[in-house]
Design a protein around this motif. Structure first.
Motif, mmCIF file in Angstrom:
data_model
loop_
_atom_site.group_PDB
_atom_site.id
_atom_site.type_symbol
_atom_site.label_atom_id
_atom_site.label_comp_id
_atom_site.label_asym_id
_atom_site.label_seq_id
_atom_site.Cartn_x
_atom_site.Cartn_y
_atom_site.Cartn_z
ATOM 1 N N MET A 1 1.099 -1.640 0.295
ATOM 2 C CA MET A 1 0.321 0.043 0.359
ATOM 3 C C MET A 1 0.929 1.173 -0.053
ATOM 4 S SD MET A 1 -3.058 1.316 2.616
ATOM 5 C CE MET A 1 -3.260 0.116 2.815
ATOM 6 N N LEU A 2 1.140 1.832 -1.279
ATOM 7 C CA LEU A 2 1.446 3.453 -0.841
ATOM 8 C C LEU A 2 1.175 4.452 -1.102
ATOM 9 C CD1 LEU A 2 3.670 2.488 -3.745
ATOM 10 C CD2 LEU A 2 4.005 2.265 -1.892
ATOM 11 N N HIS A 3 1.220 5.712 0.152
ATOM 12 C CA HIS A 3 0.376 6.783 0.201
ATOM 13 C C HIS A 3 1.265 7.612 0.292
ATOM 14 C CE1 HIS A 3 -3.469 5.449 2.538
ATOM 15 N NE2 HIS A 3 -2.984 4.419 1.958
ATOM 16 N N LEU A 4 1.253 8.504 -0.635
ATOM 17 C CA LEU A 4 1.991 9.808 -0.665
ATOM 18 C C LEU A 4 1.529 10.854 0.249
ATOM 19 C CD1 LEU A 4 3.585 11.102 -2.330
ATOM 20 C CD2 LEU A 4 1.978 12.304 -3.599
ATOM 21 N N ILE A 5 2.412 11.571 1.540
ATOM 22 C CA ILE A 5 2.380 11.944 2.448
ATOM 23 C C ILE A 5 2.553 13.760 2.496
ATOM 24 C CG2 ILE A 5 2.752 12.877 4.817
ATOM 25 C CD1 ILE A 5 1.053 9.714 4.289
ATOM 26 N N ASN A 6 2.049 14.263 2.799
ATOM 27 C CA ASN A 6 2.246 16.147 2.204
ATOM 28 C C ASN A 6 2.328 16.651 1.137
ATOM 29 O OD1 ASN A 6 3.209 16.791 5.238
ATOM 30 N ND2 ASN A 6 5.078 15.808 4.904
ATOM 31 N N PHE A 7 1.599 15.575 0.192
ATOM 32 C CA PHE A 7 0.426 16.227 -0.930
ATOM 33 C C PHE A 7 0.664 18.023 -1.329
ATOM 34 C CE2 PHE A 7 -2.089 16.585 -4.193
ATOM 35 C CZ PHE A 7 -1.802 15.507 -5.701
ATOM 36 N N SER A 8 1.787 17.967 -2.136
ATOM 37 C CA SER A 8 1.553 19.727 -2.581
ATOM 38 C C SER A 8 0.779 19.574 -4.419
ATOM 39 C CB SER A 8 2.719 19.889 -2.010
ATOM 40 O OG SER A 8 3.611 19.594 -3.297
ATOM 41 N N GLY A 9 0.744 18.752 -4.552
ATOM 42 C CA GLY A 9 0.447 18.963 -6.060
ATOM 43 C C GLY A 9 1.287 19.165 -6.731
ATOM 44 N N SER A 10 2.762 18.737 -6.622
ATOM 45 C CA SER A 10 4.006 19.179 -7.927
ATOM 46 C C SER A 10 3.743 18.304 -9.073
ATOM 47 C CB SER A 10 5.134 19.077 -7.150
ATOM 48 O OG SER A 10 4.980 17.525 -6.387
ATOM 49 N N PRO A 11 3.912 18.840 -10.158
ATOM 50 C CA PRO A 11 4.051 17.752 -11.153
ATOM 51 C C PRO A 11 4.703 16.522 -10.945
ATOM 52 C CG PRO A 11 4.658 20.079 -12.362
ATOM 53 C CD PRO A 11 4.786 19.503 -10.390
ATOM 54 N N GLU A 12 5.914 16.343 -10.143
ATOM 55 C CA GLU A 12 5.914 14.933 -10.564
ATOM 56 C C GLU A 12 5.380 14.401 -9.045
ATOM 57 O OE1 GLU A 12 10.674 13.331 -8.241
ATOM 58 O OE2 GLU A 12 9.871 15.945 -7.717
ATOM 59 N N GLN A 13 5.008 15.134 -8.684
ATOM 60 C CA GLN A 13 3.677 14.139 -7.253
ATOM 61 C C GLN A 13 2.717 13.833 -8.159
ATOM 62 O OE1 GLN A 13 2.801 17.157 -3.729
ATOM 63 N NE2 GLN A 13 4.646 15.718 -2.642
ATOM 64 N N MET A 14 2.214 14.398 -9.311
ATOM 65 C CA MET A 14 1.057 14.131 -9.982
ATOM 66 C C MET A 14 1.673 13.031 -10.878
ATOM 67 S SD MET A 14 -1.744 15.132 -9.148
ATOM 68 C CE MET A 14 -2.189 14.596 -10.704
ATOM 69 N N ARG A 15 3.125 12.756 -11.659
ATOM 70 C CA ARG A 15 3.141 11.753 -12.400
ATOM 71 C C ARG A 15 3.185 10.331 -11.366
ATOM 72 N NH1 ARG A 15 8.688 10.491 -13.590
ATOM 73 N NH2 ARG A 15 8.951 12.149 -11.681
ATOM 74 N N TRP A 16 3.580 10.838 -10.513
ATOM 75 C CA TRP A 16 3.864 9.886 -8.868
ATOM 76 C C TRP A 16 2.277 8.749 -8.905
ATOM 77 C CZ3 TRP A 16 7.289 11.429 -4.401
ATOM 78 C CH2 TRP A 16 8.837 11.615 -4.959
ATOM 79 N N VAL A 17 1.510 9.276 -8.570
ATOM 80 C CA VAL A 17 0.006 9.832 -7.998
ATOM 81 C C VAL A 17 -0.207 8.466 -9.512
ATOM 82 C CG1 VAL A 17 -2.611 10.174 -8.130
ATOM 83 C CG2 VAL A 17 -0.552 10.899 -6.301
ATOM 84 N N GLU A 18 -0.001 8.847 -10.813
ATOM 85 C CA GLU A 18 -0.610 8.248 -12.129
ATOM 86 C C GLU A 18 0.188 7.285 -13.056
ATOM 87 O OE1 GLU A 18 -0.094 12.020 -15.063
ATOM 88 O OE2 GLU A 18 -1.880 12.583 -14.155
ATOM 89 N N GLU A 19 1.278 6.713 -12.587
ATOM 90 C CA GLU A 19 2.169 6.138 -12.701
ATOM 91 C C GLU A 19 2.242 4.492 -11.643
ATOM 92 O OE1 GLU A 19 6.837 7.418 -13.992
ATOM 93 O OE2 GLU A 19 5.724 8.789 -15.366
ATOM 94 N N MET A 20 2.222 5.304 -10.449
ATOM 95 C CA MET A 20 2.024 4.275 -8.854
ATOM 96 C C MET A 20 1.431 4.177 -8.846
ATOM 97 S SD MET A 20 5.747 5.886 -7.476
ATOM 98 C CE MET A 20 6.203 5.120 -6.773
ATOM 99 N N HIS A 21 0.072 4.844 -9.575
ATOM 100 C CA HIS A 21 -0.990 3.563 -8.748
ATOM 101 C C HIS A 21 -1.755 4.494 -7.314
ATOM 102 C CE1 HIS A 21 -2.488 2.160 -12.912
ATOM 103 N NE2 HIS A 21 -1.011 1.851 -12.716
ATOM 104 N N ILE A 22 -1.026 4.812 -6.768
ATOM 105 C CA ILE A 22 -0.774 4.963 -5.079
ATOM 106 C C ILE A 22 -2.028 5.642 -5.172
ATOM 107 C CG2 ILE A 22 -0.387 7.342 -3.440
ATOM 108 C CD1 ILE A 22 2.533 5.994 -5.724
ATOM 109 N N GLU A 23 -2.116 4.787 -3.381
ATOM 110 C CA GLU A 23 -3.171 4.120 -3.005
ATOM 111 C C GLU A 23 -4.077 4.727 -2.490
ATOM 112 O OE1 GLU A 23 -4.333 -0.020 -1.553
ATOM 113 O OE2 GLU A 23 -2.000 -0.397 -1.973
ATOM 114 N N GLY A 24 -2.950 6.135 -1.674
ATOM 115 C CA GLY A 24 -4.040 6.921 -1.150
ATOM 116 C C GLY A 24 -2.813 8.477 -1.275
ATOM 117 N N VAL A 25 -3.352 9.496 -1.139
ATOM 118 C CA VAL A 25 -2.857 11.205 -1.497
ATOM 119 C C VAL A 25 -3.390 11.465 -0.085
ATOM 120 C CG1 VAL A 25 -2.820 13.024 -2.694
ATOM 121 C CG2 VAL A 25 -3.030 11.313 -3.534
ATOM 122 N N HIS A 26 -2.435 11.994 0.997
ATOM 123 C CA HIS A 26 -2.942 12.556 2.557
ATOM 124 C C HIS A 26 -1.835 14.384 2.053
ATOM 125 C CE1 HIS A 26 -3.094 9.163 4.630
ATOM 126 N NE2 HIS A 26 -2.645 8.799 4.337
#
Length: 118
Positions: A1-26
């Motif tokens: 289970m992958l969660h992205l903590i302290n999500f700020s909406g940066s392009p790099e973080q959005m790429r992680w969400v889309e490519e890695m199928h992150i299960e949770g964005v905080h």
């Protein structure tokens, strides 16, 4: 289970969400209050109603935050406003808790549990 903590909406973080199928964005609710994270960005995270990514909002401190979380379809919230249930002992310790004392005196329980409740 992958969660992205302290999500700020940066392009790099959005790429992680889309490519890695992150299960949770905080994300921090203060970022939404200050509009550092747009509603369009939240919509991108939710690319479909069947998206596996859940959105978590931290630092819920205002009642308006809860209303906004509902409007913005945030899945889970946590923070100062979100409070765990109180035990009888804790309620009785609150200043001027005449109402709590009256409620618990009407229906006393015979067997106390491990939380200090009766």
């Amino acid at each position: 289970m992958l969660h992205l903590i302290n999500f700020s909406g940066s392009p790099e973080q959005m790429r992680w969400v889309e490519e890695m199928h992150i299960e949770g964005v905080h994300l921090d609710m203060t970022h939404l209050r200050e509009q550092k994270i747009s509603h369009d960005l939240l919509a991108r995270i939710r690319c479909s109603p069947y998206s596996p990514t859940k959105i978590y909002a931290s630092n819920i401190g205002l009642v308006k935050d809860l209303e906004n979380a509902l409007d913005w379809q945030i899945d889970h919230c946590y923070g100062g406003l979100m409070m765990p249930p109180l035990s009888r002992h804790q309620i009785l310790q609150i200043n001027d808790s005449r109402i709590a004392k009256a409620i618990f005196s009407l229906h006393p329980h015979q067997h106390p549990n491990g939380n200090g409740d009766n």
